[in-house]
Design an enzyme around this catalytic site. Structure first.
Site, mmCIF file in Angstrom:
data_model
loop_
_atom_site.group_PDB
_atom_site.id
_atom_site.type_symbol
_atom_site.label_atom_id
_atom_site.label_comp_id
_atom_site.label_asym_id
_atom_site.label_seq_id
_atom_site.Cartn_x
_atom_site.Cartn_y
_atom_site.Cartn_z
ATOM 1 N N GLU A 60 3.378 8.082 -0.407
ATOM 2 C CA GLU A 60 3.260 6.662 -0.772
ATOM 3 C C GLU A 60 2.240 6.431 -1.888
ATOM 4 O O GLU A 60 1.303 5.671 -1.763
ATOM 5 C CB GLU A 60 2.913 5.837 0.472
ATOM 6 N N GLU A 90 10.032 10.269 7.369
ATOM 7 C CA GLU A 90 9.559 9.424 8.469
ATOM 8 C C GLU A 90 10.742 8.617 8.974
ATOM 9 O O GLU A 90 11.493 8.037 8.188
ATOM 10 C CB GLU A 90 8.442 8.472 8.021
#
Length: 997
Positions: free
Chosen positions: A415, A491
């Site tokens: 991220e 994820e």
């Protein structure tokens, strides 16, 4: 401290000064001195430019406190932890950091052993958060950033015989903090090992192992590169390789390859004139070919978890025995892969993955997520001033961990948006370790990676990706490359609180589409910080519990383990979803289908057992003869002829798969997988079926104080308002004739059943980063329903109460009829409900709530168990007979919420210590939860220890619940698991249970 100016290195883009080039971590016979232990410590409020001389060998630190190393100072009474997920806890003004910058000064005296060799040596710091500066005997060594990366400094020229002093200044904030925004507690200090290591002349300065496997012919090749000695030799005695030259590729013949399923390691030795090191070598080849991620030629299916390093007392200073516990728990729950979110772990963890067998995605210590909140303006990922810091981090990741066969992917970080610096990292990896593909999720176009990766895509999108029919890339030129890549969910299935739901449906997609090669559930463990009240009460803190102004609450509690490493119901569900052997019994056909879903391992050494039970009581068992199945193959095996259920009741067959012998990760007998089927010869047990009609004619009315039993029914008229209500008896029950309220069963006082639609919202209901269902539920007023009586009285042989449930302010509601009858010695309640008006939302649940005395603390049931289950998280619950305490039914999620439901219960008994109690039968089966506090208290509490028993056991008897989903950070409840307002029916029988003789 005299000067308040900040030291320049704190706000410098440079990652370090004075550090050595990264190298692999390995053990050898070179002298090493462990410098862990109790250090002297003081905490300063700011990052002072001057040192006050604390680095000098003769500095008096007698008024300082002691602090263990490794440790985080906030967990030892110096400052407090703080948790944020995305937002930086300081202004986004790179590379600047606040003036209020807690700084920990550390000093450690150590005696150099008398036999310590002269010459070169290094001081190795395996992890310091976030920026540190070091001195040895008063001379500065340099500074380093990269909290979860090793840093080494030359130290040999500064060592003295006898007493030496190591001084370290650690700053909580630095420019590097902008690169470390990794959804975790902000904790500071020297939290990994500190070691002094000698570097012998003609030693092993660095070692690189290349151990490849050719799956076509089963042979291996080995090359070991050594920096430090041209005369080094390598030996692998088991393969007949003895004193072979380094830097040369050796064909070693037939080898057993390394895989997570069969983690075969060969003992090797690399020896130079001045140093000798044992190595553990695993032969395997990783590649992306024909659009798939392969190891040893075989496509992988990753059944993984994301793992932050965490211990409730030590934070990220995780003891090695706890690391081993983690790996054992993963293996025992059928997990085969781990993503080291979002930084390289302690190297000991990778040793354990090599030894016990886990595929590892080794992630660089990098995340800049907080820049997303400002539109990615100033994001370091595309700022050339940060390029060296980015390259430094990936070089230290690869340099330290490249010799681990368990590492099959390098991940650039997490991220951090997109940009040239990430692309440069990928290029660096390909230039220095092309033996492993590159992963990074944050750039959707995936132009510089080898694996297409996403977080939390909904099932329909995963299905499209599996067909290679996903949306095109932002840059059309990148589309062919990305469409040809394997797909991994780095994820998915956010394990926050109850849940996660949808695991089975994801796994079906993984099985359907070859391109989808599995994924990693977020995440392994709740990051609760252990706290104790003065009275000894223990609980676990989350964000905001330390007075943080900016925090993200319990979003740090999103693991498959509770903080004390108790497996959650979600982990049990995941174990069932990813079981390596599928067994599907079909008693009608007399067979069981067995499929081996392992990628590399056959089923030799496994034991297959069958067990037949009637209402949970065994009446037959044995072993099945199943031929050895190779990876990915299956067979149909005949079932033995089981004896008939002795009571003619509901009977089930369970086929389970167990280890036949001890394994390094589990003992013999450990259960890997199971399947169940209803035996067709068994009829529903009489105790679990309530007939649609009374089994005896309605008795005539008698006096309210007459004898017990079905003959004691009083049909008094509903009394006038204000008059004393009359009571009447139905079977073992006594009811109020005026209100239809159930007062007691068999003399046991009860709080009468009432329809309930509300549950204490789960974290996935709240959906802080998804689509919330709690919001429309509360807006609709489902947590504050009111009841209006429509009628009450006899309707044939049933006493019927009709109510309308509705919230204030709404023009919709639910019509409910409670019908009471006496049937076969039981008091029977039939609840019929129908929604009216235009309902704006789904229902949390449909069922009735009631309460019984607190002394009914034991629970036995026939249904699914032993753990909690909801309609989309029920795969781990099998049909059987189970016992628990009321307290044992609770799942102590860090934030209290709906929990503890036992699914498909045919009957349940709430018992007192003497065996007496209340029996509840259902037709059809019902969901059961029992707790010592009401839903309102569960809804209001922030922590489990705040829940105080109120003197009753509160029961919920439900026809159904809304599913759980994964919307706390992912998709919501799938349509098949939503609970719509409509028509609902529930039938329950109540009877007394006599004391045990």
């Amino acid at each position: 401290m005299p000067a308040t100016r900040k030291p320049a290195y704190l706000e410098d883009f440079a990652p370090s000064a004075g550090t050595r080039a990264p190298r692999a971590r390995f053990d050898s016979d070179a002298p090493a001195l462990d410098l862990n232990g109790t250090w002297r410590f003081r905490l300063l409020p700011r990052a002072y430019g001057d040192t006050d001389g604390f680095e000098a060998p003769d500095y008096d630190d007698s008024d300082w406190e002691g602090l263990p190393v490794p440790a985080h100072w906030q967990l030892h009474g110096h400052g407090t932890p703080a948790y944020t997920n995305v937002v930086y806890p300081f202004p986004v003004d790179p590379p600047h950091v606040p003036d209020e910058n807690p700084t920990g000064d550390h000093r450690r005296e150590f005696d150099l052993p008398g036999d310590w060799p002269e010459g070169a040596a290094v001081l190795r710091f395996d992890g310091v958060d976030s920026c540190f500066r070091a001195w040895l005997n008063g001379t500065e060594l340099g500074f380093s950033t990269g909290s979860r990366l090793a840093a080494e400094f030359d130290a040999g020229h500064l060592l003295r015989p006898g007493r030496n002093v190591l001084a370290v200044r650690v700053h909580q904030w630095s420019a590097a903090s902008y690169l470390e925004d990794q959804d975790m507690w902000w904790l500071s200090g020297i939290f990994r090992d500190v070691t002094l290591v000698a570097l012998p002349e003609q030693g092993l300065g660095d070692v690189t192992v290349h151990a490849a496997y050719d799956h076509a012919d089963g042979t291996g090749t080995l090359r070991v590169d050594v920096a430090g000695s041209a005369d080094a030799l390598v030996s692998v005695p088991e393969l007949g390789l003895v004193d072979a030259a380094v830097g040369v590729e050796h064909a070693v013949g037939a080898v057993e390859p390394w895989s997570a399923e069969i983690p075969r390691l060969y003992d090797a030795v690399v020896a130079a004139p001045g140093e000798r090191a044992p190595l553990r070598v695993g032969f395997r080849t990783v590649e992306v070919s024909d659009g798939l991620l392969r190891v040893n030629g075989q496509p992988l299916l990753l059944r993984g978890v994301n793992r932050h390093e965490w211990h409730p007392d030590h934070g990220r200073a995780v003891p090695r025995e706890t690391m081993r516990e983690d790996v054992l728990l993963m293996k025992q729950h059928n997990v085969n892969a781990v993503r080291t979110s979002h930084y390289p772990p302690h190297p000991d963890f990778l040793d354990l993955c090599d030894e016990l067998g886990l595929w590892v995605v080794d992630e660089c210590d990098l995340e800049t997520h907080g820049f997303e909140l400002v539109g990615w303006r100033g994001n370091p990922s595309d700022d050339p001033r940060w390029r060296d810091a980015y390259l430094d981090r990936i070089a230290r990741t690869v340099g330290r961990d490249r010799n681990h066969p368990s590492v099959v992917l390098w991940s650039l970080g997490n991220e951090s948006g997109t940009g040239r610096n990430l692309e440069a990292m990928a290029a660096w990896v390909r230039g220095h370790d092309p033996s492993r593909p590159v992963h990074y999720e944050g750039d959707r176009d995936s132009s510089y990676v080898d694996v297409y990766s996403r977080m939390y895509p909904p099932h329909d999108e995963v299905d499209a990706i599996g067909r290679r029919e996903e949306e095109t890339t932002g840059d059309p030129g990148a589309d062919p490359h990305r469409r040809g890549l394997p797909f991994v969910l780095c994820e998915y299935a956010h394990a926050m609180g109850a849940g996660p739901g949808g695991l089975e449906e994801y796994q079906e997609l993984f099985a359907r589409h070859e391109r989808i090669q599995g994924g990693f559930v977020w995440e392994w463990i709740d990051h609760g910080v252990r706290r104790r009240e003065p009275d000894g009460t223990e609980w676990f803190a989350y964000g905001g519990d330390f007075g943080e102004v900016v925090h993200d609450g319990n979003f740090v509690a999103d693991g498959l383990l509770l903080p004390d490493r108790t497996p959650s119901p979600g982990l049990h569900a995941y174990k069932k979803t990813v079981e390596p052997v599928r067994v599907v019994p079909d008693p009608a056909a007399g067979t069981v289908e067995v499929t081996n879903t392992w990628d590399f391992r056959d089923t030799s050494g496994l034991v297959f057992r069958w067990r037949a039970e009637e209402e949970g009581v065994p009446f037959g068992e044995g072993e099945l003869a199943v031929p050895v199945l190779g990876p990915g193959t299956g067979t149909s095996v005949p079932l033995p002829a089981a004896p008939a259920p002795p009571g003619g009741g509901e009977a089930w067959l369970t086929v389970s798969v167990h280890l036949g012998s001890d394994q390094p990760w589990a003992p013999a007998g450990h259960e890997l997988a199971w399947g169940q089927a209803r035996l067709p010869s068994g009829e529903p047990a009489q105790v679990s079926a309530l007939s649609d009609r009374p089994t005896a004619p309605a008795p005539p009315p008698v006096a309210g104080d007459g004898p017990e039993g079905e003959s004691a029914v009083r049909r008094d008229p509903v009394p006038a308002v204000g008059a004393a209500n009359a009571l009447f008896r139905l079977g073992p029950g006594i009811l109020d004739a005026g209100t239809g309220t159930l007062c007691s069963v068999g003399g046991l006082p009860v709080e009468s059943p009432a329809v309930d639609l509300w549950r204490a919202p789960t974290d996935n209901d709240q959906a802080r980063h998804g689509v919330s269902v709690e919001v429309p539920w509360r807006e609709a007023g489902l947590d504050r329903l009111t009841s209006r009586r429509l009628s009450a009285g006899w309707d044939g042989d049933a006493y019927v109460v009709r109510d309308r449930l509705a919230p204030a302010g709404g023009d919709f509601g639910m019509l409910v009829a409670y019908g009471w009858t006496a049937e076969a010695g039981r008091l029977v309640l039939t609840v019929d409900a129908e929604a009216e008006g235009e309902w704006p939302c789904t229902l949390p649940r449909f069922g009735v709530r009631m309460a019984v005395p607190s002394f009914l603390g034991g629970v036995e049931w026939f249904g699914r168990g032993p753990g909690e289950a909801y309609r989309d998280v029920d795969q781990a619950a099998r049909v059987g007979r189970f016992t628990s305490s009321v307290d044992g039914l609770q799942t102590p999620y860090l934030r209290p919420q709906e929990n503890g439901n036992r699914a498909d219960v045919r009957w349940a008994v709430l018992r007192a210590a003497d065996g007496s109690g209340l029996r509840i039968d259902g037709d059809p089966a019902f969901g059961l939860s029992a707790r010592r506090w009401a839903t309102a208290a569960l809804d209001a509490a922030r922590h489990p220890h705040e829940l105080v028993p109120d003197g009753r056991v509160h029961l919920h008897l439900d026809t159904d619940h809304q599913g759980i989903g994964s919307a706390s950070c992912g998709p919501g409840v799938l349509p098949a698991h939503r609970l719509a307002a409509g028509r609902h029916r529930l039938r329950l029988g109540f009877s007394e249970v006599a004391p045990t003789p």
